[in-house]
Write a protein that holds these residues in place. Structure first.
Motif, PDB file in Angstrom:
ATOM      1  N   ARG A   3      44.808  40.684  37.244  1.00  0.00           N
ATOM      2  CA  ARG A   3      45.348  40.315  38.544  1.00  0.00           C
ATOM      3  C   ARG A   3      46.696  39.645  38.353  1.00  0.00           C
ATOM      4  O   ARG A   3      46.864  38.769  37.514  1.00  0.00           O
ATOM      5  CB  ARG A   3      44.400  39.356  39.265  1.00  0.00           C
ATOM      6  CG  ARG A   3      44.899  38.939  40.640  1.00  0.00           C
ATOM      7  CD  ARG A   3      44.011  37.870  41.232  1.00  0.00           C
ATOM      8  NE  ARG A   3      42.645  38.344  41.380  1.00  0.00           N
ATOM      9  CZ  ARG A   3      41.625  37.539  41.662  1.00  0.00           C
ATOM     10  NH1 ARG A   3      41.814  36.229  41.759  1.00  0.00           N
ATOM     11  NH2 ARG A   3      40.417  38.036  41.801  1.00  0.00           N
ATOM     12  N   VAL A   6      47.489  35.626  37.573  1.00  0.00           N
ATOM     13  CA  VAL A   6      46.382  34.848  37.020  1.00  0.00           C
ATOM     14  C   VAL A   6      46.566  34.732  35.503  1.00  0.00           C
ATOM     15  O   VAL A   6      46.554  35.732  34.793  1.00  0.00           O
ATOM     16  CB  VAL A   6      45.019  35.490  37.337  1.00  0.00           C
ATOM     17  CG1 VAL A   6      43.903  34.738  36.635  1.00  0.00           C
ATOM     18  CG2 VAL A   6      44.793  35.501  38.836  1.00  0.00           C
ATOM     19  N   SER A   9      41.297  32.587  33.310  1.00  0.00           N
ATOM     20  CA  SER A   9      40.019  32.779  34.003  1.00  0.00           C
ATOM     21  C   SER A   9      38.973  31.904  33.333  1.00  0.00           C
ATOM     22  O   SER A   9      38.824  31.947  32.112  1.00  0.00           O
ATOM     23  CB  SER A   9      39.568  34.240  33.935  1.00  0.00           C
ATOM     24  OG  SER A   9      40.497  35.103  34.563  1.00  0.00           O
ATOM     25  N   GLU A  38      41.711  31.236  37.854  1.00  0.00           N
ATOM     26  CA  GLU A  38      40.594  31.626  38.705  1.00  0.00           C
ATOM     27  C   GLU A  38      39.311  31.079  38.080  1.00  0.00           C
ATOM     28  O   GLU A  38      39.199  30.953  36.856  1.00  0.00           O
ATOM     29  CB  GLU A  38      40.501  33.140  38.863  1.00  0.00           C
ATOM     30  CG  GLU A  38      40.165  33.896  37.584  1.00  0.00           C
ATOM     31  CD  GLU A  38      39.936  35.391  37.809  1.00  0.00           C
ATOM     32  OE1 GLU A  38      39.977  35.847  38.965  1.00  0.00           O
ATOM     33  OE2 GLU A  38      39.707  36.103  36.799  1.00  0.00           O
ATOM     34  N   ILE A  40      35.191  31.710  38.008  1.00  0.00           N
ATOM     35  CA  ILE A  40      34.127  32.669  38.306  1.00  0.00           C
ATOM     36  C   ILE A  40      32.792  32.016  37.979  1.00  0.00           C
ATOM     37  O   ILE A  40      32.497  31.727  36.814  1.00  0.00           O
ATOM     38  CB  ILE A  40      34.282  33.964  37.482  1.00  0.00           C
ATOM     39  CG1 ILE A  40      35.642  34.607  37.747  1.00  0.00           C
ATOM     40  CG2 ILE A  40      33.154  34.938  37.799  1.00  0.00           C
ATOM     41  CD1 ILE A  40      35.948  35.792  36.839  1.00  0.00           C
ATOM     42  N   PRO A  60      39.322  28.167  46.004  1.00  0.00           N
ATOM     43  CA  PRO A  60      38.758  29.503  45.782  1.00  0.00           C
ATOM     44  C   PRO A  60      37.908  29.580  44.511  1.00  0.00           C
ATOM     45  O   PRO A  60      38.361  29.239  43.427  1.00  0.00           O
ATOM     46  CB  PRO A  60      40.009  30.387  45.651  1.00  0.00           C
ATOM     47  CG  PRO A  60      41.097  29.628  46.320  1.00  0.00           C
ATOM     48  CD  PRO A  60      40.799  28.186  46.062  1.00  0.00           C
ATOM     49  N   VAL A  61      36.681  30.009  44.677  1.00  0.00           N
ATOM     50  CA  VAL A  61      35.762  30.231  43.562  1.00  0.00           C
ATOM     51  C   VAL A  61      35.082  31.576  43.800  1.00  0.00           C
ATOM     52  O   VAL A  61      34.560  31.829  44.886  1.00  0.00           O
ATOM     53  CB  VAL A  61      34.696  29.129  43.459  1.00  0.00           C
ATOM     54  CG1 VAL A  61      33.771  29.407  42.275  1.00  0.00           C
ATOM     55  CG2 VAL A  61      35.326  27.757  43.308  1.00  0.00           C
ATOM     56  N   THR A  62      35.086  32.429  42.803  1.00  0.00           N
ATOM     57  CA  THR A  62      34.413  33.715  42.906  1.00  0.00           C
ATOM     58  C   THR A  62      32.956  33.557  42.491  1.00  0.00           C
ATOM     59  O   THR A  62      32.660  33.007  41.422  1.00  0.00           O
ATOM     60  CB  THR A  62      35.089  34.759  42.006  1.00  0.00           C
ATOM     61  OG1 THR A  62      36.444  34.934  42.415  1.00  0.00           O
ATOM     62  CG2 THR A  62      34.362  36.099  42.083  1.00  0.00           C
ATOM     63  N   ALA A  82      36.569  39.012  34.626  1.00  0.00           N
ATOM     64  CA  ALA A  82      37.758  38.153  34.678  1.00  0.00           C
ATOM     65  C   ALA A  82      39.032  38.982  34.617  1.00  0.00           C
ATOM     66  O   ALA A  82      39.064  40.061  34.030  1.00  0.00           O
ATOM     67  CB  ALA A  82      37.718  37.168  33.518  1.00  0.00           C
ATOM     68  N   GLY A  84      42.293  37.264  34.146  1.00  0.00           N
ATOM     69  CA  GLY A  84      43.389  36.468  33.629  1.00  0.00           C
ATOM     70  C   GLY A  84      43.896  36.952  32.281  1.00  0.00           C
ATOM     71  O   GLY A  84      43.235  37.709  31.577  1.00  0.00           O
TER      72      GLY A  84
END
Length: 246
Positions: A3, A6, A9, A38, A40, A60-62, A82, A84
């Protein structure tokens, strides 16, 4: 594909962590503030409000669901999802303090392949409440694991970070689903030619671990034998994911 934007991760495997997770996510969010990162959270079949805790976060949290039970399976699912440039994981209790993240990220940016938090590092601060049985088991496990991953002082600290390419190469063929998955991952990384660097951590034993010394401990020793057997039957990979030193 990675992404855009990012850099890091962070995967957090969880199972019934509704009590410990809220504070840990707040701490992780503060540690990552200002970074292109990010988070996760991989729910490994929780039966409590763990998923709701994740959804209620203000940053934001996946949330990723992993029906395949075991910490290794959960971390694998998160790592492979992930996006990143660098990928790592930490435990839901943040026993290894995330204040080590800036130094970890700095090492990765400067070319380190794999950076591990290590309670065995002379610079670490460790506060443990383990029973004599668990301490003896950990000592025996470290000795047994050393024959598979020589040179690594602490294979089991839940604070490990990698370049994404190496992480995928090590986790994609991962066969160990339980707590001993770290040993297989590290062995695969060493076979790929990765240089594993251990860094000090501030580690505090937090109550509520799902690791049962007798039940999981005996299984961990059996896993070590299986990991050795699996790796012995696989052809050695060509270590082309690690850049040569100039």
């Amino acid at each position: 594909m990675r992404r855009a934007g990012v850099e890091l991760s962070v995967v957090v495997p969880v199972y019934n962590e509704e009590r410990r997770l809220p504070g840990s996510l707040v701490g992780l969010g503060l540690a990552l503030r200002g970074l292109a990162a990010e988070v996760i959270v991989v729910d490994n079949g929780s039966t409590d409000r763990t998923a709701d805790v994740v959804r209620d976060q203000r940053f934001p949290v996946t949330l990723l669901h992993c029906p395949d039970r075991g910490k290794g399976a959960a971390v694998r699912a998160g790592v492979l999802a992930a996006r990143g440039r660098f990928v790592g994981f930490c435990d839901a209790d943040l026993a290894a303090s995330v204040d080590a993240l800036p130094s970890v990220l700095r090492l990765l940016r400067h070319g380190s392949d794999v950076v591990l938090g290590s309670r065995a590092h002379p610079g670490s601060q460790v506060r443990a409440r383990h029973s004599l049985l668990r301490r003896l088991g950990a000592w025996a496990f470290r000795r047994a694991a050393r024959s598979i991953v020589p040179g690594v002082g602490d294979t089991q600290c839940g604070f490990k970070f990698f370049t994404r390419e190496l992480a995928v190469a090590a986790f994609e063929p991962l066969r160990t689903k339980g707590f001993t998955f770290d040993v297989e991952v590290l062995a695969r990384l060493q076979r790929l030619g990765a240089v594993v660097e251990e860094v000090p951590v501030r580690w505090i034993d937090v109550a509520g671990s799902s690791f049962a010394p007798l039940r999981h401990g005996l299984r961990s020793f059996a896993d070590l034998q299986r990991i050795r057997a699996v790796l012995d039957t696989e052809p050695r990979p060509v270590p082309d994911l690690v850049p040569e030193a100039a």
